[in-house]
Design an enzyme around this catalytic site. Sequence first.
Site, mmCIF file in Angstrom:
data_model
loop_
_atom_site.group_PDB
_atom_site.id
_atom_site.type_symbol
_atom_site.label_atom_id
_atom_site.label_comp_id
_atom_site.label_asym_id
_atom_site.label_seq_id
_atom_site.Cartn_x
_atom_site.Cartn_y
_atom_site.Cartn_z
ATOM 1 N N GLY A 102 56.180 -11.529 -9.667
ATOM 2 C CA GLY A 102 55.045 -11.215 -8.810
ATOM 3 C C GLY A 102 53.756 -11.818 -9.348
ATOM 4 C CG HIS A 129 60.431 -20.383 -8.893
ATOM 5 N ND1 HIS A 129 60.012 -20.499 -10.204
ATOM 6 C CD2 HIS A 129 60.070 -19.123 -8.496
ATOM 7 C CE1 HIS A 129 59.424 -19.375 -10.581
ATOM 8 N NE2 HIS A 129 59.460 -18.526 -9.572
ATOM 9 C CB SER A 163 58.338 -16.135 -11.677
ATOM 10 O OG SER A 163 57.301 -16.707 -10.920
ATOM 11 C CD1 TRP A 164 54.539 -10.368 -13.374
ATOM 12 C CD2 TRP A 164 52.902 -11.699 -14.114
ATOM 13 N NE1 TRP A 164 53.702 -9.597 -14.143
ATOM 14 C CE2 TRP A 164 52.683 -10.397 -14.610
ATOM 15 C CE3 TRP A 164 52.003 -12.717 -14.449
ATOM 16 C CZ2 TRP A 164 51.601 -10.075 -15.420
ATOM 17 C CZ3 TRP A 164 50.916 -12.397 -15.263
ATOM 18 C CH2 TRP A 164 50.723 -11.085 -15.736
ATOM 19 C CG ASP A 171 60.155 -23.813 -10.497
ATOM 20 O OD1 ASP A 171 59.387 -23.587 -9.548
ATOM 21 O OD2 ASP A 171 60.488 -22.936 -11.325
#
Length: 319
Positions: free
Chosen positions: A43, A298, A115-116, A270
């Site tokens: 996120g 991704h 990711s986050w 990605d």
Amino acid sequence: MDELYPAITPHEHGMLDVGDGNRLYWEVSGNPDGKPAVVLHGGPGSGSAPLSRRHFDPAAYRIVMFDQRGAGRSTPHVSDPEADLATNTTWHLVADMERLREHLGIERWLVFGGSWGATLALAYAESHPARVSEIVLRGVFTARPSELTWIYNGGAAHLFPVEWADYLAPVPEDERGDLLGAYRRLLDDPDPDVRRRAAVSWSAWEGAIVSVVPQAGYRAGYSAPAFAVPFARIALHYFTHGAWLDDGQLIRDAGKLAGIPGVLVQGRYDAVCPPVTAYELHRSWPGSRLVLLDHAGHAITDPGMLAALREALDGFART
């Protein structure tokens, strides 16, 4: 999906008071006596997903998952008017992880994030290296201004021009020099229709570029208002503050991870988090291993991603 372990359910869960009026939802699954591992969702603001448990051998791992402040089943949720984003920062989340580790009586744990979730994993591990046994990251993101510019201010637009036009649509032309700032203002608009339209457009952009081959299912999921509105609000809060990190901090301080084994699983194509970040982190982190997947973007379901994550986690299960 053959690379995933069978679906399991938690055998323990609860709500942990972490201060500032926040309570985190947490759960534990797998082997109660197994190797501890904590999963950090993306996120920021997306919340944890049951699929994440299935990366781990349930006979070998004690799998800890939790929803970060304002997300998922944690309270207050970002959609709640009582939610105070002033107490929702990267360093609050790092402190929350330590409270949860102590609450569960865990000495050290493997940290897993994408990711986050990779950003938070690095921030936590560089702050508390003695509490981390191994690290597995996917789609590496460190929240540098250059990375944010690539995603949200025009870099990836060169690959997805039609979707980029949709992303620009809610933003007045004279505000397009700083799209993160413009979207943050739209998400704070008093008109709920303006907020909803902006959130859906912002979130749909990420859904459009997340997979190496654009998939309608991803875009539809990211565009659903119930997901998009809280997701956009938290993420824009973080990204307009640079995630409370110095430019390049997480790569600069990667030497603090020396002695912690790590695997970086990265799609070569990605478009959300280009592989240069994973490469630079790998070069700065003694003992890390970079797995570059030639046919992946991704998304967690892109070719080779699930198999590479399972190989990494199965390998660490034996250490």
